[in-house]
Write a protein that holds these residues in place. Structure first.
Motif, PDB file in Angstrom:
ATOM      1  N   TYR A   2      -4.444  11.724   9.656  1.00 31.58           N
ATOM      2  CA  TYR A   2      -5.029  10.744  10.566  1.00 31.58           C
ATOM      3  C   TYR A   2      -5.548  11.482  11.798  1.00 31.58           C
ATOM      4  O   TYR A   2      -4.883  12.396  12.301  1.00 31.58           O
ATOM      5  N   PRO A   3      -6.717  11.116  12.296  1.00 25.68           N
ATOM      6  CA  PRO A   3      -7.213  11.773  13.505  1.00 25.68           C
ATOM      7  C   PRO A   3      -6.268  11.525  14.669  1.00 25.68           C
ATOM      8  O   PRO A   3      -5.809  10.411  14.880  1.00 25.68           O
ATOM      9  N   ALA A   4      -5.992  12.580  15.427  1.00 24.99           N
ATOM     10  CA  ALA A   4      -5.070  12.481  16.559  1.00 24.99           C
ATOM     11  C   ALA A   4      -5.800  12.259  17.868  1.00 24.99           C
ATOM     12  O   ALA A   4      -5.209  12.405  18.928  1.00 24.99           O
ATOM     13  N   LEU A   5      -7.082  11.918  17.781  1.00 23.92           N
ATOM     14  CA  LEU A   5      -7.860  11.591  18.973  1.00 23.92           C
ATOM     15  C   LEU A   5      -8.964  10.614  18.584  1.00 23.92           C
ATOM     16  O   LEU A   5      -9.079  10.228  17.421  1.00 23.92           O
ATOM     17  N   ASP A   6      -9.754  10.219  19.550  1.00 24.77           N
ATOM     18  CA  ASP A   6     -10.830   9.261  19.311  1.00 24.77           C
ATOM     19  C   ASP A   6     -11.897   9.898  18.432  1.00 24.77           C
ATOM     20  O   ASP A   6     -12.480  10.924  18.796  1.00 24.77           O
ATOM     21  N   VAL A   7     -12.165   9.293  17.271  1.00 24.49           N
ATOM     22  CA  VAL A   7     -13.152   9.859  16.354  1.00 24.49           C
ATOM     23  C   VAL A   7     -14.535   9.258  16.547  1.00 24.49           C
ATOM     24  O   VAL A   7     -15.453   9.569  15.799  1.00 24.49           O
ATOM     25  N   ALA A   8     -14.715   8.378  17.534  1.00 25.78           N
ATOM     26  CA  ALA A   8     -16.029   7.800  17.761  1.00 25.78           C
ATOM     27  C   ALA A   8     -17.059   8.876  18.076  1.00 25.78           C
ATOM     28  O   ALA A   8     -18.227   8.766  17.717  1.00 25.78           O
ATOM     29  N   GLU A   9     -16.631   9.938  18.754  1.00 28.24           N
ATOM     30  CA  GLU A   9     -17.532  11.029  19.105  1.00 28.24           C
ATOM     31  C   GLU A   9     -17.850  11.908  17.901  1.00 28.24           C
ATOM     32  O   GLU A   9     -18.948  12.431  17.777  1.00 28.24           O
ATOM     33  N   TRP A  10     -16.896  12.058  17.001  1.00 24.31           N
ATOM     34  CA  TRP A  10     -17.043  13.031  15.920  1.00 24.31           C
ATOM     35  C   TRP A  10     -17.301  12.387  14.562  1.00 24.31           C
ATOM     36  O   TRP A  10     -17.974  12.970  13.725  1.00 24.31           O
ATOM     37  N   GLY A  11     -16.755  11.223  14.304  1.00 22.95           N
ATOM     38  CA  GLY A  11     -16.980  10.560  13.025  1.00 22.95           C
ATOM     39  C   GLY A  11     -16.065  11.018  11.904  1.00 22.95           C
ATOM     40  O   GLY A  11     -16.094  10.452  10.816  1.00 22.95           O
ATOM     41  N   VAL A  12     -15.256  12.042  12.123  1.00 26.30           N
ATOM     42  CA  VAL A  12     -14.369  12.560  11.083  1.00 26.30           C
ATOM     43  C   VAL A  12     -13.086  11.748  11.076  1.00 26.30           C
ATOM     44  O   VAL A  12     -12.389  11.671  12.087  1.00 26.30           O
ATOM     45  N   GLN A  13     -12.760  11.174   9.941  1.00 27.51           N
ATOM     46  CA  GLN A  13     -11.597  10.311   9.861  1.00 27.51           C
ATOM     47  C   GLN A  13     -10.499  10.883   8.977  1.00 27.51           C
ATOM     48  O   GLN A  13      -9.386  10.374   8.959  1.00 27.51           O
ATOM     49  N   ARG A  14     -10.794  11.949   8.241  1.00 30.04           N
ATOM     50  CA  ARG A  14      -9.770  12.561   7.404  1.00 30.04           C
ATOM     51  C   ARG A  14     -10.188  13.989   7.069  1.00 30.04           C
ATOM     52  O   ARG A  14     -11.358  14.349   7.161  1.00 30.04           O
ATOM     53  N   ILE A  15      -9.230  14.792   6.671  1.00 32.35           N
ATOM     54  CA  ILE A  15      -9.489  16.160   6.230  1.00 32.35           C
ATOM     55  C   ILE A  15      -8.692  16.405   4.955  1.00 32.35           C
ATOM     56  O   ILE A  15      -7.702  15.726   4.676  1.00 32.35           O
ATOM     57  N   ASP A  16      -9.141  17.363   4.181  1.00 36.19           N
ATOM     58  CA  ASP A  16      -8.479  17.719   2.929  1.00 36.19           C
ATOM     59  C   ASP A  16      -7.758  19.042   3.129  1.00 36.19           C
ATOM     60  O   ASP A  16      -8.393  20.087   3.309  1.00 36.19           O
ATOM     61  N   LEU A  17      -6.424  19.011   3.104  1.00 39.41           N
ATOM     62  CA  LEU A  17      -5.618  20.211   3.346  1.00 39.41           C
ATOM     63  C   LEU A  17      -5.159  20.888   2.064  1.00 39.41           C
ATOM     64  O   LEU A  17      -4.468  21.907   2.127  1.00 39.41           O
ATOM     65  N   ARG A  18      -5.523  20.342   0.904  1.00 40.63           N
ATOM     66  CA  ARG A  18      -5.081  20.939  -0.344  1.00 40.63           C
ATOM     67  C   ARG A  18      -5.629  22.354  -0.477  1.00 40.63           C
ATOM     68  O   ARG A  18      -6.809  22.594  -0.308  1.00 40.63           O
ATOM     69  N   SER A  19      -4.752  23.279  -0.792  1.00 42.48           N
ATOM     70  CA  SER A  19      -5.043  24.706  -0.988  1.00 42.48           C
ATOM     71  C   SER A  19      -5.365  25.442   0.309  1.00 42.48           C
ATOM     72  O   SER A  19      -5.640  26.635   0.286  1.00 42.48           O
TER      73      SER A  19
END
Length: 342
Positions: A144-161
């Motif tokens: 989950y984003p730990a800050l306001d994503v309105a500026e960046w648009g990124v709502q998730r990341i894939d940490l697998r591998s």
């Protein structure tokens, strides 16, 4: 678990006995040194665990990814290939909360089923219930984003591998901007637990539930500082933004004006499909109540499909970080101003 090639692993650790470098699967508590075979207990410091992902691609590679995305695809304005003016690529480490847990559950109840009885004119379908028992064992891993994503648009990341290294602020600041978490850890944990309970429900789909048990085990909560290349560009006196994964070079978030010709084509194509269903197909299957109902549903679906592409195609947003549902940032995060570590 340690044999899964796609799991996150922690690097930068050393054996206290021989000093050998260790690579430990995230969340693993008991490990063995591969050099001196000393059994070790992995314990974290007091407070939330903080990790980082090291960038593997440079600014030029990130700009190539952005340029390729702008120059391909029918949904985006075709003039972007020649008229979009890219600015400087900046590396930023954005914080994300990560919640991991194992969920186990068990449920007893009844399931509704259907069967056909009789024959000829007396043939009919009846429903009945059967006793069933269900069990589940699932792994929960969400970011989950730990800050306001309105500026960046990124709502998730894939940490697998992705290999994780201990968070060292000074080292990261030498590479790019480091943003501090501004969201509530408590609220994110509450949201994650609610999602675990909703998604890992052994009684889902049962007609009646007589007994249900769900429990979460081995909860692990951490902050991940993830590298993202930020590339801004201008097109027709407007600014847009593209974010490229600093670890594997994937497009995480891209925003661009849509292709009006493509939008119009999709609208016309959907209307042509709806007319085909309403005329030719209806004649083929026959004029009956059932046939008209099926054709009516098809016509409505075709028109809505075309309207969706026309109505929402003015701005195109794509990328691996564009999520929906539980991957969207909690609404309270957008109410807190963003800060940068300096």
């Amino acid at each position: 678990m340690s044999g899964n090639p796609r799991e996150s692993r922690v690097q930068g650790l050393s054996c206290p006995s021989c000093g050998g470098a260790l690579e430990v699967a995230a969340g693993l508590r008991v490990v063995e040194c591969p050099y001196c075979e000393t059994p070790l207990l992995a314990s974290s410091e007091v407070g939330i665990r903080r990790w980082a992902v090291e960038p593997k691609i440079g600014a030029e590679r990130a700009r190539e990814v952005a340029e390729k995305w702008l120059g391909t695809g029918w949904r985006r304005d075709r003039r972007l290939r020649n008229q979009a003016k890219q600015g400087e690529a900046m590396l930023a480490f954005l914080p994300f909360f990560r919640m991991q847990a194992d969920v186990v559950g068990f449920a007893l109840g009844t399931e509704e089923r259907r069967r056909t009885v009789g024959s000829g004119k007396n043939r009919r379908t009846e429903t009945y219930e059967v006793d069933v028992e269900r069990s589940l064992e699932e792994s929960f891993d969400r970011t989950y984003p730990a800050l306001d994503v309105a500026e960046w648009g990124v709502q998730r990341i894939d940490l697998r591998s992705d290999p994780l290294v201990p968070y060292q602020p000074e080292s990261l600041r030498r590479l790019g901007m480091v943003f501090s978490p501004t969201g509530s850890e408590v609220k994110v944990k509450q949201l994650a637990r609610q999602l675990m309970a909703a998604r890992s429900d052994p009684g889902r789909g049962l007609k009646r539930v007589r007994f249900k048990f769900v429990e979460t085990l081995r909860e692990r909560f951490s902050v991940i500082y993830y590298p993202l290349w930020i590339i801004r560009y201008r097109f027709e006196n407007r600014s847009y933004q593209i974010l490229v994964d600093g670890e594997d070079g994937a497009l995480v978030y891209g925003k661009a004006p849509g292709n009006d010709l493509y939008r119009a084509f999709m609208m016309v194509a959907s209307q042509a499909g709806a007319l085909f269903l309403a005329t030719t197909l209806l004649q083929a299957i026959g004029v009956s109540f059932g046939g008209m109902a099926v054709v009516g549903v098809g016509v409505f679906a075709a028109l809505m499909w075309g309207w969706k592409h026309f109505r929402h195609g003015g701005v195109v947003v794509e990328g691996t970080g564009v999520g929906e549902g539980d991957t969207q940032s909690p609404e309270w995060l957008s109410q807190v101003p963003m800060t940068t570590e300096v």
